[in-house]
Enzyme design. Structure first.
Site, short mmCIF file in Angstrom:
data_model
loop_
_atom_site.label_atom_id
_atom_site.label_comp_id
_atom_site.label_asym_id
_atom_site.label_seq_id
_atom_site.Cartn_x
_atom_site.Cartn_y
_atom_site.Cartn_z
N ASP A 2 0.86 -1.17 0.00
CA ASP A 2 0.00 0.00 0.00
C ASP A 2 0.90 1.24 0.00
O ASP A 2 2.11 1.14 0.26
CB ASP A 2 -0.89 -0.04 1.25
N GLU A 15 -4.95 18.79 0.56
CA GLU A 15 -5.89 19.91 0.59
C GLU A 15 -5.68 20.74 1.85
O GLU A 15 -5.72 21.98 1.81
CB GLU A 15 -7.32 19.39 0.53
N LYS A 66 -9.40 23.61 -9.30
CA LYS A 66 -8.04 23.07 -9.17
C LYS A 66 -8.07 21.61 -9.57
O LYS A 66 -9.08 20.91 -9.36
CB LYS A 66 -7.52 23.22 -7.74
N ARG A 79 4.19 16.59 -5.78
CA ARG A 79 2.84 16.44 -6.31
C ARG A 79 2.36 17.80 -6.81
O ARG A 79 2.49 18.81 -6.13
CB ARG A 79 1.89 15.94 -5.22
N THR A 94 -2.54 1.10 -4.61
CA THR A 94 -3.04 2.21 -3.82
C THR A 94 -4.40 2.67 -4.31
O THR A 94 -4.75 2.48 -5.47
CB THR A 94 -2.04 3.39 -3.87
N ASP A 106 -5.08 5.81 -4.29
CA ASP A 106 -4.89 7.19 -4.72
C ASP A 106 -5.01 7.32 -6.23
O ASP A 106 -4.93 6.33 -6.97
CB ASP A 106 -3.51 7.70 -4.28
N ASP A 149 -1.27 -1.04 6.05
CA ASP A 149 -1.56 -0.57 7.40
C ASP A 149 -3.03 -0.36 7.68
O ASP A 149 -3.41 -0.10 8.81
CB ASP A 149 -0.82 0.75 7.67
N ASN A 153 -8.35 -1.73 4.52
CA ASN A 153 -8.50 -2.02 3.10
C ASN A 153 -7.35 -2.87 2.56
O ASN A 153 -7.39 -3.32 1.42
CB ASN A 153 -8.59 -0.72 2.30
#
Length: 1239
Positions: free
Chosen positions: A532, A647, A711, A745, A825, A827, A955, A958
């Site tokens: 993960d 964010e 954004k 990022r 992941t 993400d 961790d 999921n």
């Protein structure tokens, strides 16, 4: 009652065996199948269609869960079943039964039975101890407190207490279905309403909350001049304390249809549809770290037509029908509808009434998932939709597997080969015994022992009995004590792993915890790691580093080791800001955006200054964060809680620069920009999704103008900007590429001024799309895409996702060890790619293959195109493909990135071979936006498709499914939830500890276990085959060469310590060398230390040495002139057998010593103890028992020179070929380990 769409589709009755052996609680007769949609009636009687032909309602899965492998009743039979999957255990059981036959037994059946019993019992105790921890976790979860609506309220979806309740001892297998929570009332259609009025909660012996429910008092409800209702917890009686409307119960007693009250900080016990919250707009915030490892908050919303329900009385009177999709594994989607009934609307005496009784759609935004935690919201009331194993998180959690190590599985094949050898030995003994039976004056007369089974016994019968007797005689060729030794050795290995302080994590005071002791050798053979990202590779801590505004870069990157420079820049920014305006909200000690020139540009009052203001205005307003002031004495100290950590970093940086978001009051956003208070009205929020890759808000400024602020990913924003911005577009892209090359990022920012008429028209279409009962997502996306156009580009941001300490170095070392790392992941793609670059998983020299598609055929085409382009130029890097080789043509390595939608199709049976064929040619693979079940399917694809050994590490809850699917599961027991740890085989505090766990402890455990097992087989072959060779000299009568005491104690005392020392203490290289030279780990991946070839080498060695020992002893004493003190010949069976016993024990102990890689005092001590025990036993045995065989034999042979000469000659003759072979191999054909040892 909750009913199904297809009422004729009933689940088949489940047998008691299913309940006994299955982890998941199976459904009883009449239960709803998982494929059925469900209709839930809240405060409404059940229609006739909700009952079957016998008048029984369907029963849903209870909320009691079980992740443990065993129950009280299933432990013994299930554990015995698992243990007797070992072929050797079945074999020993068969031999035990055989020894009870008097005509063929060769010893005491009781001793054999005791040995088998001890082995099974020890293993059972170990397995029970491991599983007891899971059971304790289940018990804690099932008995967690919950609060449901009570005081006469009846859940019509729940059968009465007597329905489906088992009787007698079978109740141990089911959770109690009685009225431990809400009252069930689904008996018949007519009786439903009666049940609600006849149930007397005053007679309930459980604790209830008791408070004043006088709604006439001003404290119960207050109406304001604007018509809004005060929804404070005390005013609305929804805090659950002191109220007899609320009933205390436990999680295990919750049912579908129960109305449940949650308070801030409490975990969600079921998948809960929100009916009402403490906020007037019906919003709430949840933390999902137990689900996905993320600590950021997520916003949830109750349906619009239930926001008026704000008290226990209203909940008890509110009537609606909820239609929900079947239970599914999709964590990020949910579809359903809710329809308030007219009677409920007309009886609504509190608050504003929703107009009409339309059927409103439900989405995942209206559902709280089991395991999430309520935050920043005083209370939430909702109705249970899915319970127990039907909840999404449990649907994604696989069965708790019974894992066996690869070596243990391979041992089954070796045991089978030993069976074949055993059959050959027994068959040869039986045939030869039948041939020689009855012959006299043969060469073997001296040692003949015949059966006494009858005077008329025939040769065939003698051969038949010889076969079965030989089966018992040669049983040690498969040693039962091997399994006991393995268990003991792995216990020591687990202890060493636990005590290693290099893997101790001080912040949480946690060591590495081995939970499945039998998998330690698998740690030394891992080829693929599935990890993960969030909370595993990263700290989930975002830091705003740089930004580009109108083509100009702001922000100086300061390293962690430059604290003085960072402090200097912070002070300089603070001082320059004070000359411009006061910012009481700035948190100077923690800000990570460092650049003083930004205030120079703001002072200039030019185009760049306006761009800077627009940039930070977007950051301050385009978000879904909520602000907190944790310390009332410091009202200017603001903390932001966001749905994503990046964010929060964006809004926090805007605050520190001088653009502060202060708070949100319903639809009002209060801000302080450059020292001036401003208020914006939030009109619409267009949320971020993985498909949209952007987020927008539409706000109204104080001057009345409407603005859209957006954004998102650069690829999305750039195609939506208006024309005539080519220079700014290219400059921004160049800056973003520079940021990405530093592993940061990135996001792009833009805005648009909207005309009032355009917004009103668009808002009408947007509301209509949101209320659609069809393909709602597509319709909403079309409407959103229409307005998110013609944007004015402002610039971009660069955020650093802080990695855990040592992650890049660990990944580099693991790659050198031949281990391939896949990141799975949830993400978005861009986030995962950026993290891949920052942690050395991806690099700039790598050719990146990105697979993104929305349909099956597109996925197939992209995979086939990539294989055509790279299939011939890049070799298979897996062990199956030979570990790769020099690449022809293009020399750049490959990296594969695939998103969740494409992965869904890539995992289908007809496409998965293409995906696997491409993936094995890549050094790194990143799978984005994947669900927990997809993680498990990816692990299964590689594990089964390549036949390799896989490790999963995560961790969050999921990650449980992939942890259980992998051969070895690692849970991170850091600062996040512990669900992954509870399901794991090993628990560590940080990802970096994986390096030592695999490269040192894993490699050592693999080498030690393989050496111990091979030497164990060897010593038993020497002992057993010596008995076989002796049959030549006793006319194949299945006579013992050694005394039966020798047979019993050979594995238990005389040769037990040296293989144990090999398994516990042996090491080829120190730990530091294993960390510095990770390439040594490849021997485990390539199975070089334990294979069938090496196994047969040891077997052949044992055959040779057994022949040497037997024939040297027999012929030496047959032709010897040695005599006893009385003048009689010493060539008798007891003397010869005793000499043979000493030769076997001394040779095997010395042989195992030669195989020791590091000589310490432990191995010589083990050898001396084994030989000393042999001498002690023979002397004591001979002194205590005057048997015909061994009495006095040891005393006699010690006085003979032939014995000492023969002992030395036998050991040298047996070990010299093995020593020469080891020398030649290490000198002329050295392994990597030999080379490093010489260095």
């Amino acid at each position: 009652m909750a009913r199904t769409r297809s009422s004729s589709s009933r689940a088949a009755p489940s047998s008691w065996l299913t309940r006994l052996f299955s982890r998941r609680s199976s459904k009883a007769d009449g239960d709803v199948a998982l494929g059925d949609e469900r209709t839930i009636y809240v405060n409404a009687p059940l229609p006739a269609g909700a009952f079957d032909e016998r008048g029984r309602p369907a029963q849903y899965t209870p909320n009691q869960i079980r992740t443990a492998k065993y129950t009280v009743l299933s432990f013994v039979p299930k554990n015995l079943f698992e243990q007797f999957r070992r072929v050797a255990n079945v074999y020993f059981l068969f031999l035990l039964i055989l020894q009870f036959v008097p005509s063929i037994t060769t010893g005491s059946p009781g001793l054999s039975a005791f040995a088998l019993f001890v082995i099974v019992l020890l293993t059972m105790i170990k397995d029970g101890y491991e599983d007891s921890k899971r059971s304790a976790s289940d018990k804690e979860a099932n008995r967690a407190p919950a609060v449901v609506l009570g005081r006469g309220w009846v859940n019509t979806n729940k059968p009465p207490a007597h329905f489906f309740r088992p009787r007698g001892i079978m109740r141990l297998l089911w959770s109690d279905s009685g009225a431990e929570g809400s009252v069930g009332g689904a008996t018949t259609t007519a009786a439903a309403h009666t049940a609600t009025t006849t149930v007397d909660f005053g007679k309930d012996t459980r604790s209830t909350f008791d408070f004043d429910q006088d709604n006439s008092s001003g404290s119960a409800k207050q109406k304001h001049a604007d018509g809004h209702i005060s929804r404070g917890s005390a005013a609305m009686n929804m805090d659950g304390s002191g109220s007899d409307y609320w009933l205390a119960t436990e999680w295990r007693h919750l049912h579908v249809g129960d109305i449940i009250l949650l308070r801030e900080g409490e975990p969600v016990p079921v998948d809960l549809l929100i009916l009402s919250t403490s906020e007037e707009d019906g919003t709430c915030f949840i933390e999902t770290k137990n689900l996905d490892g993320e600590t950021n908050l997520k916003n949830k919303q109750c349906p619009l037509n239930t926001t008026h329900v704000a008290s226990p009385q209203q909940l008890a009177n509110f009537q609606c029908i909820i239609e929900a999709e079947p239970p599914s594994t999709h964590l990020y989607s949910f579809k359903g509808t809710i329809q308030p009934l007219a009677s409920s609307l007309s009886s609504n005496n509190y608050g504003s009434k929703p107009e009409g009784s339309q059927k409103d759609p439900l989405s995942i935004d209206n559902l709280l998932l089991r395991g999430s935690v309520l935050r920043n919201t005083q209370w939430v009331a909702g109705v249970a939709i899915f319970t127990g194993d039907d909840t999404k998180i449990m649907m994604n959690a696989g069965e708790t597997p019974s894992k066996r190590s690869r070596i243990e599985r391979m041992m089954n094949y070796q045991v089978i080969s030993q069976f074949c050898l055993l059959f050959v030995l027994c068959f040869a003994s039986a045939v030869c015994g039948g041939i020689y039976y009855g012959k006299v004056n043969s060469f073997q007369d001296l040692f003949v022992v015949r059966y006494q089974t009858g005077s008329n016994q025939s040769a065939p019968m003698f051969g038949f009995l010889t076969f079965w007797t030989s089966l018992i005689l040669y049983q040690t060729v498969v040693p039962i004590s091997l399994y006991v030794t393995i268990e003991l050795v792995k216990s020591f290995q687990a202890y060493f792993i636990n005590q290693d302080m290099d893997m101790y994590y001080a912040p949480t005071d946690r060591r590495c915890i081995p939970k499945s002791w039998n998998l330690s050798d698998d740690l030394g053979q891992v080829e693929y790691i599935f990890s993960d990202k969030t909370g595993t590779l990263t700290q989930n801590v975002m830091e705003f580093r740089q930004c580009t505004i109108r083509g100009r870069i702001y922000g100086e990157i300061v390293g962690d080791d430059e604290a003085d420079r960072a402090k200097e820049l912070r002070e300089a920014m603070q001082n320059k800001m004070r000359t411009f305006f006061e910012n009481p909200y700035r948190q100077n000690d923690t800000t990570t955006f460092l650049d003083t020139t930004i205030y120079d540009d703001l002072r200039a009052d030019n185009t760049q200054a306006r761009a800077v203001i627009e940039f930070f205005t977007v950051l301050s307003l385009c978000h879904t964060v909520i602000s907190e002031t944790p310390d009332p004495d410091q009202p200017d100290y603001i903390v932001y809680k966001a749905q994503s950590p990046d964010e929060a970093a964006l809004v926090s940086t805007a605050r520190d620069v001088g653009f502060t978001f202060i708070r949100r009051d319903k639809d009002r956003l209060h801000c302080n920009f450059l020292g001036h208070l401003q208020t914006y009205t939030l009109l619409t929020t267009l949320d971020f999704t993985s498909a949209r890759k952007r987020m927008s808000v539409i706000v109204r400024r104080e001057d009345g103008r409407v603005m859209l602020l957006c954004k998102g990913a650069d690829s999305v924003i750039m195609e939506r900007i208006k024309d005539n911005q080519e220079r700014l577009r290219q400059a921004t892209l160049d800056d973003l590429e520079l940021f990405a090359n530093h592993g940061l990022r990135t996001l792009c920012l833009g805005y648009r001024i909207l005309e009032e008429a355009e917004f009103v028209s668009w808002k009408r279409d947007y509301d209509q799309a949101m209320a659609s009962l069809g393909d709602r997502e597509s319709e909403v996306e079309v409407v959103c895409d229409r307005i998110e156009r013609e944007l004015q580009l402002i610039g971009g941001t660069a955020i650093e996702d802080k990695l855990q300490d040592g992650v890049p170095e660990t990944i580099s070392q693991l790659a050198l060890a031949g281990i391939k790392l896949w990141v799975l992941t949830g993400d978005k793609t861009e986030t995962a790619i950026n993290i891949g670059y920052s942690c050395n998983l991806l690099n700039n020299d790598m050719q990146l293959i990105v697979v993104q598609s929305d349909d099956k055929e597109s996925t197939r085409d992209q995979l086939e195109r990539a294989l055509r382009e790279f299939g011939e130029t890049h070799a298979d890097l897996s062990y199956r493909g030979g570990g790769g080789g020099p690449m022809s043509g293009r020399d750049a390595p490959l990296g594969l990135v695939i998103d969740g939608q494409s992965l869904k199709y890539a995992l289908e049976p007809d496409i998965s071979p293409l995906f696997l064929e491409l993936a094995v040619r890549c050094q790194s693979v990143v799978c984005c936006r994947v669900s927990p079940l997809q993680k498990a399917l990816v692990v299964r694809l590689v594990k089964d498709g390549l036949g390799t050994l896989c490790l999963s590490i995560g961790d969050g809850a999921n990650d449980v499914s992939m942890i259980q699917e992998a051969d070895v599961g690692i849970g991170i027991s850091g600062e996040e939830g512990l669900q992954a740890v509870m399901a794991s085989d090993y628990a560590i505090g940080q990802f970096r500890f994986l390096q030592k766990l695999l490269l040192v402890h894993g490699r050592w455990s693999y080498l030690r276990i393989t050496s111990m097992i091979l030497n164990f087989f060897y010593k038993n072959v020497v002992f057993t085959i010596s008995l076989f060779w002796f049959q030549i000299f006793c006319q194949w009568s299945a006579a013992n060469f050694f005394d039966y005491t020798m047979i019993t104690l050979y594995n238990m005392f005389f040769t037990s310590l040296p293989p144990g020392v090999l398994g516990v203490f042996d090491q080829d290289l120190p730990a530091a060398i294993g960390m510095v030279v990770p390439q040594l780990y490849k021997r485990g991946i390539y199975k070089l230390e334990y294979s069938m070839a090496r196994f047969w080498m040891y077997i052949v060695d044992g055959l040779y040495q057994s022949a040497v020992i037997t024939f040297l002893v027999m012929y030496t004493y047959y032709f010897s002139s040695a005599a006893e003190s009385n003048g009689l010949d010493s060539a008798n069976r007891d003397d010869v057998g005793t000499v043979g016993a000493f030769c076997v024990v001394l040779t095997t102990n010395m042989y195992m010593g030669l195989n020791n890689r590091s000589w310490t005092w432990v191995m010589p001590a083990a050898q001396v103890i084994g030989i000393a025990l042999l001498m002690a036993v023979f002397f004591i045995y001979g002194a205590m028992y005057s048997t015909a065989f061994s009495a006095g034999a040891a005393v006699r042979i010690f006085a003979q020179a032939d014995f000492w000469f023969l002992l030395i000659l036998t050991v040298v003759t047996c070990l010299l070929p093995h020593y020469i072979a080891k020398f030649v191999r290490s000198a002329w054909y050295p392994t990597d380990t030999d080379v490093v040892r010489e260095i």
